[in-house]
Design a protein around this motif. Structure first.
Motif, PDB file in Angstrom:
ATOM      1  N   MET A   1      16.056  26.498  16.403  1.00  0.00           N
ATOM      2  CA  MET A   1      16.042  25.026  16.618  1.00  0.00           C
ATOM      3  C   MET A   1      15.183  24.089  15.825  1.00  0.00           C
ATOM      4  N   ARG A   2      14.478  24.208  15.810  1.00  0.00           N
ATOM      5  CA  ARG A   2      13.225  23.628  15.647  1.00  0.00           C
ATOM      6  C   ARG A   2      13.302  23.740  14.106  1.00  0.00           C
ATOM      7  N   SER A   3      13.345  24.298  13.557  1.00  0.00           N
ATOM      8  CA  SER A   3      13.675  24.195  12.275  1.00  0.00           C
ATOM      9  C   SER A   3      15.023  23.504  11.470  1.00  0.00           C
ATOM     10  N   ALA A   4      16.074  23.055  12.050  1.00  0.00           N
ATOM     11  CA  ALA A   4      16.968  22.159  11.862  1.00  0.00           C
ATOM     12  C   ALA A   4      16.869  20.911  12.462  1.00  0.00           C
ATOM     13  N   LYS A   5      15.877  20.912  13.054  1.00  0.00           N
ATOM     14  CA  LYS A   5      15.226  19.031  14.192  1.00  0.00           C
ATOM     15  C   LYS A   5      14.685  19.040  12.946  1.00  0.00           C
ATOM     16  N   TYR A   6      13.743  19.390  12.172  1.00  0.00           N
ATOM     17  CA  TYR A   6      12.320  19.364  10.741  1.00  0.00           C
ATOM     18  C   TYR A   6      13.331  18.642   9.778  1.00  0.00           C
ATOM     19  N   GLU A   7      14.281  19.947   9.334  1.00  0.00           N
ATOM     20  CA  GLU A   7      14.296  19.185   8.652  1.00  0.00           C
ATOM     21  C   GLU A   7      16.325  18.224   8.372  1.00  0.00           C
ATOM     22  N   ASN A  11      15.138  14.789   5.664  1.00  0.00           N
ATOM     23  CA  ASN A  11      15.898  14.317   4.815  1.00  0.00           C
ATOM     24  C   ASN A  11      16.111  12.576   5.580  1.00  0.00           C
ATOM     25  N   GLY A  12      16.034  12.460   6.977  1.00  0.00           N
ATOM     26  CA  GLY A  12      16.301  11.160   7.121  1.00  0.00           C
ATOM     27  C   GLY A  12      15.246   9.848   6.543  1.00  0.00           C
ATOM     28  N   ILE A  13      13.319  10.571   6.315  1.00  0.00           N
ATOM     29  CA  ILE A  13      12.592   9.721   5.937  1.00  0.00           C
ATOM     30  C   ILE A  13      12.996   9.649   4.351  1.00  0.00           C
ATOM     31  N   SER A  14      13.395  10.616   3.416  1.00  0.00           N
ATOM     32  CA  SER A  14      13.688  10.780   1.836  1.00  0.00           C
ATOM     33  C   SER A  14      14.986   9.941   1.536  1.00  0.00           C
ATOM     34  N   PHE A  15      15.585   9.994   2.246  1.00  0.00           N
ATOM     35  CA  PHE A  15      16.603   8.669   2.757  1.00  0.00           C
ATOM     36  C   PHE A  15      16.047   7.788   2.689  1.00  0.00           C
ATOM     37  N   GLY A  16      15.327   7.615   4.113  1.00  0.00           N
ATOM     38  CA  GLY A  16      14.868   5.960   3.936  1.00  0.00           C
ATOM     39  C   GLY A  16      13.711   5.524   2.882  1.00  0.00           C
ATOM     40  N   SER A  17      13.125   6.008   1.891  1.00  0.00           N
ATOM     41  CA  SER A  17      12.386   5.901   0.683  1.00  0.00           C
ATOM     42  C   SER A  17      13.345   5.773   0.221  1.00  0.00           C
ATOM     43  N   ALA A  18      14.437   6.391  -0.341  1.00  0.00           N
ATOM     44  CA  ALA A  18      14.993   5.673  -1.727  1.00  0.00           C
ATOM     45  C   ALA A  18      15.651   5.024  -1.313  1.00  0.00           C
ATOM     46  N   LEU A  19      16.540   4.789   0.041  1.00  0.00           N
ATOM     47  CA  LEU A  19      17.208   3.669   0.151  1.00  0.00           C
ATOM     48  C   LEU A  19      15.865   1.751   0.141  1.00  0.00           C
ATOM     49  N   ALA A  20      14.941   2.818   0.347  1.00  0.00           N
ATOM     50  CA  ALA A  20      13.795   1.330   0.200  1.00  0.00           C
ATOM     51  C   ALA A  20      13.290   0.777  -1.176  1.00  0.00           C
ATOM     52  N   ILE A  21      13.432   2.387  -2.343  1.00  0.00           N
ATOM     53  CA  ILE A  21      12.796   2.104  -3.305  1.00  0.00           C
ATOM     54  C   ILE A  21      14.596   1.005  -4.027  1.00  0.00           C
ATOM     55  N   ALA A  22      15.661   1.161  -3.566  1.00  0.00           N
ATOM     56  CA  ALA A  22      16.544   1.720  -4.056  1.00  0.00           C
ATOM     57  C   ALA A  22      17.023  -0.603  -4.295  1.00  0.00           C
ATOM     58  N   ILE A  23      16.687  -0.566  -2.180  1.00  0.00           N
ATOM     59  CA  ILE A  23      16.991  -2.124  -2.216  1.00  0.00           C
ATOM     60  C   ILE A  23      15.534  -3.123  -2.812  1.00  0.00           C
TER      61      ILE A  23
END
Length: 52
Positions: A1-7, A11-23
């Motif tokens: 369970m903890r592993s899934a939450k960590y992923e 992934n949310g942090i990675s997506f946020g960074s990619a979105l910020a770079i694109a914007i």
């Protein structure tokens, strides 16, 4: 369970960074600003959504 939450968080942090770079690239056409905003991630995405 903890592993899934960590992923999900990772992934949310990675997506946020990619979105910020694109914007940032679309708005400024500057690699340095895109890198800086990538570090800010979701904070820049929210800022851009509220004030642009």
């Amino acid at each position: 369970m903890r592993s899934a939450k960590y992923e999900v968080v990772k992934n949310g942090i990675s997506f946020g960074s990619a979105l910020a770079i694109a914007i940032s690239w679309t708005a400024n056409k500057s690699i340095l600003w895109a890198i800086f905003h990538g570090f800010l991630g979701w904070f820049y995405v929210i800022f851009y959504g509220l004030f642009r």
